[in-house]
Design a protein around this motif. Structure first.
Motif, PDB file in Angstrom:
ATOM      1  N   GLN A 132      41.317  45.138  71.109  1.00 32.34           N
ATOM      2  CA  GLN A 132      41.812  45.882  72.260  1.00 32.34           C
ATOM      3  C   GLN A 132      43.185  45.380  72.697  1.00 32.34           C
ATOM      4  N   ILE A 133      43.306  44.068  72.813  1.00 29.05           N
ATOM      5  CA  ILE A 133      44.560  43.470  73.268  1.00 29.05           C
ATOM      6  C   ILE A 133      45.683  43.755  72.280  1.00 29.05           C
ATOM      7  N   THR A 134      45.388  43.596  71.004  1.00 22.48           N
ATOM      8  CA  THR A 134      46.407  43.816  69.979  1.00 22.48           C
ATOM      9  C   THR A 134      46.892  45.263  69.970  1.00 22.48           C
ATOM     10  N   SER A 135      45.975  46.205  70.134  1.00 22.29           N
ATOM     11  CA  SER A 135      46.381  47.613  70.113  1.00 22.29           C
ATOM     12  C   SER A 135      47.300  47.935  71.287  1.00 22.29           C
ATOM     13  N   LEU A 136      46.999  47.399  72.452  1.00 22.46           N
ATOM     14  CA  LEU A 136      47.855  47.631  73.616  1.00 22.46           C
ATOM     15  C   LEU A 136      49.216  46.958  73.437  1.00 22.46           C
ATOM     16  N   TYR A 375      38.639  53.982  82.312  1.00 24.71           N
ATOM     17  CA  TYR A 375      39.719  54.529  83.138  1.00 24.71           C
ATOM     18  C   TYR A 375      40.692  55.385  82.327  1.00 24.71           C
ATOM     19  N   GLY A 376      40.493  55.424  81.018  1.00 28.56           N
ATOM     20  CA  GLY A 376      41.397  56.211  80.177  1.00 28.56           C
ATOM     21  C   GLY A 376      42.612  55.440  79.714  1.00 28.56           C
ATOM     22  N   PHE A 377      42.548  54.089  79.790  1.00 25.65           N
ATOM     23  CA  PHE A 377      43.659  53.264  79.327  1.00 25.65           C
ATOM     24  C   PHE A 377      43.576  52.998  77.828  1.00 25.65           C
ATOM     25  N   GLY A 378      42.510  53.479  77.172  1.00 21.79           N
ATOM     26  CA  GLY A 378      42.291  53.185  75.758  1.00 21.79           C
ATOM     27  C   GLY A 378      41.604  51.854  75.588  1.00 21.79           C
ATOM     28  N   ALA A 379      42.071  50.858  76.305  1.00 19.08           N
ATOM     29  CA  ALA A 379      41.503  49.510  76.277  1.00 19.08           C
ATOM     30  C   ALA A 379      42.115  48.770  77.460  1.00 19.08           C
ATOM     31  N   GLU A 380      41.865  47.490  77.535  1.00 15.29           N
ATOM     32  CA  GLU A 380      42.479  46.683  78.581  1.00 15.29           C
ATOM     33  C   GLU A 380      42.772  45.295  78.036  1.00 15.29           C
ATOM     34  N   VAL A 381      43.814  44.663  78.575  1.00 19.02           N
ATOM     35  CA  VAL A 381      44.096  43.281  78.194  1.00 19.02           C
ATOM     36  C   VAL A 381      43.350  42.316  79.100  1.00 19.02           C
ATOM     37  N   VAL A 394      43.768  46.187  83.407  1.00 23.74           N
ATOM     38  CA  VAL A 394      45.190  46.242  83.053  1.00 23.74           C
ATOM     39  C   VAL A 394      45.355  46.835  81.658  1.00 23.74           C
ATOM     40  N   GLY A 395      45.998  47.975  81.605  1.00 20.19           N
ATOM     41  CA  GLY A 395      46.298  48.614  80.337  1.00 20.19           C
ATOM     42  C   GLY A 395      47.766  48.483  79.996  1.00 20.19           C
ATOM     43  N   LEU A 396      48.340  49.541  79.462  1.00 12.63           N
ATOM     44  CA  LEU A 396      49.728  49.489  79.015  1.00 12.63           C
ATOM     45  C   LEU A 396      50.701  49.155  80.136  1.00 12.63           C
ATOM     46  N   GLU A 397      50.404  49.645  81.359  1.00 12.22           N
ATOM     47  CA  GLU A 397      51.353  49.446  82.451  1.00 12.22           C
ATOM     48  C   GLU A 397      51.531  47.976  82.805  1.00 12.22           C
ATOM     49  N   GLY A 398      50.539  47.155  82.460  1.00  9.89           N
ATOM     50  CA  GLY A 398      50.646  45.732  82.744  1.00  9.89           C
ATOM     51  C   GLY A 398      51.430  44.964  81.698  1.00  9.89           C
ATOM     52  N   LEU A 399      51.805  45.636  80.607  1.00  8.47           N
ATOM     53  CA  LEU A 399      52.519  44.976  79.520  1.00  8.47           C
ATOM     54  C   LEU A 399      53.970  45.439  79.414  1.00  8.47           C
ATOM     55  N   VAL A 400      54.413  46.190  80.400  1.00  5.68           N
ATOM     56  CA  VAL A 400      55.814  46.608  80.411  1.00  5.68           C
ATOM     57  C   VAL A 400      56.481  46.170  81.711  1.00  5.68           C
TER      58      VAL A 400
END
Length: 429
Positions: A132-136, A375-381, A394-400
């Motif tokens: 999950q983490i790697t994909s995000l 939540y529809g984030f695909g996954a979470e970190v 935390v999904g993509l928005e937490g990694l940008v």
């Protein structure tokens, strides 16, 4: 791994991340598709490695909640691979313009989303978290350095090998995904603030505090998952029973499972006997305050129970005399993760949602929905319980992050200073 080797690993990861962060969306998505396919093909190998981890963990006397997180069934692996594909389908988090403003004629300001750089993630036994983490990270253009729990070493090594081999056939450098395997490497990693932009620890309260206190790298994470459900006097009883059972027993080892149930005194005599039967039928051990013990057979609850994350089939129950008392209890003992209310009174529900201090506040639904995939984030970190964003799953928005891009035509500040200063336009485009 020596400190010099770890330094080289971090440098390689950062260099790969710099290239990844400027790749077009199509190439990042192609990398995700290739990884998903490789994981699907390697399913037997992955499950065999996980079986070895589980066997070894049982011999070492692993706690049941941790074992449940470690065990990677075929269905769980398939669901995680599906999550990779869902991340692939998400909108591009990079390049989004959140501010576009003309400061003056020919002087244009943009605020543009960009990758963080390199993220270090230290997680518990769950090997699917690595996927999950790697994909995000790949989708958001970040390098990632991973450290799984020691009980999941074989699983994490095989997963990392499969992912890196898959990336070798894409435009993404395999160096953007790195795996650590020892506790000593964690201590060394915390000193690499020149190469890491964020640390995400997922583990016990004590462990998260250790990470926060021993690094200059920004830390995002949550410690305890002490989640509550409050059954209001205006609760629909069948609904309250169904949601309580789900929130406690659907996956008790999860951090979003409830640990404390609060029941309004007006409905406690009616609901608690039936609810206790339903919970005990699922193997739940009940602990209650004096008012609860007067209504059902259960073990006594102590002050320590209100502060405990069981991650198991144990539930503490307290009878309260008001909404205010329920909110006060949650804000005193909760971990700011996820708390819910069951009620048909919309005014009471809104007061609960407004006043409970948690990343997630729910009305008439299970706390188990607190999850990036749901939540529809695909996954979470990870899940963050801190006040500063990102908060909750935390999904993509937490990694940008973002940068301000300003384009001019020879503009100088002197033009806008002094007695004859030219005014700014500040016109949004």
């Amino acid at each position: 791994m020596s400190s010099n080797t770890l330094l080289t690993l971090a440098q390689s990861c950062r260099q790969g991340a710099l290239s990844l962060g400027i790749l077009p969306l199509a190439e990042r998505n192609q990398a995700l598709a290739t990884v998903a396919e490789a994981l699907a093909q390697a399913t037997p190998e992955i499950l065999a490695a996980n079986e070895a981890d589980c066997h070894q963990a049982l011999e070492m006397g692993i706690a049941k909640p941790l074992y449940d997180r470690l065990k990677l069934s075929g269905s769980k692996l398939q669901a995680t691979i599906t999550g990779v594909k869902e991340v692939q389908d998400l909108a591009d988090p990079l390049g989004e313009v959140s501010l576009h403003r003309q400061l003056d004629e020919g002087l244009i300001l943009k605020r543009v989303a960009c990758p963080l750089g390199v993220v270090g993630v230290i997680f518990e036994a769950r090997p699917e978290a690595l996927i999950q983490i790697t994909s995000l990270a790949l989708k958001s253009g970040n390098g990632v350095i991973l450290k799984g729990g020691k009980e999941a070493t074989h699983s994490c090594q095989v997963l990392t090998q499969v992912i890196k081999q898959a990336l070798a056939s894409t435009a993404v450098s395999p160096e953007v995904v790195q795996l650590l395997t020892t506790r000593e490497e964690i201590r060394a990693l915390l000193e690499l603030d020149q190469y890491l932009d964020l640390i995400i620890p997922r583990g016990s309260n004590e462990f998260v505090r250790y990470i926060q206190q021993n690094t200059q790298i920004p830390v995002l994470g949550h410690a305890d998952g002490i989640c509550h459900l409050y059954l209001d006097q205006a609760a629909d009883v069948p609904q309250a029973i169904a949601v309580t059972v789900d929130a406690k027993t659907q996956y008790p080892a999860a951090c979003n499972a409830i640990e404390t149930l609060l029941v309004h005194q007006a409905i406690a005599p009616q609901i608690l006997p039936t609810l206790a039967d339903a919970l005990q039928a699922k193997g739940v051990v009940l602990r209650g305050d004096a008012a609860t013990q007067a209504l059902i057979a259960c073990d006594p609850a102590t002050e320590a129970d209100w502060r405990t994350e069981y991650s198991d089939l144990i539930l503490a129950i307290k009878v309260v005399d008001s909404l205010e008392a329920a909110i006060k209890h949650i804000n005193t003992y909760g971990s700011k993760h996820t708390d819910g209310i069951i009620t048909e009174d919309l005014v009471v529900a809104q007061a609960f949602l407004d006043q409970v201090d948690a990343a997630g506040v729910y009305h008439n639904c299970s706390t188990r929905f607190a999850d990036g995939f749901r939540y529809g984030f695909g996954a979470e970190v990870g899940i963050s319980t801190q006040k500063m964003p990102p908060r909750g799953p935390v999904g993509l928005e937490g990694l940008v992050t973002y940068k301000y891009q300003l384009r001019g035509q020879g503009h100088i500040v002197a033009t806008y200073s002094g007695a004859q200063a030219k005014p700014f336009q500040h016109r949004d485009l």
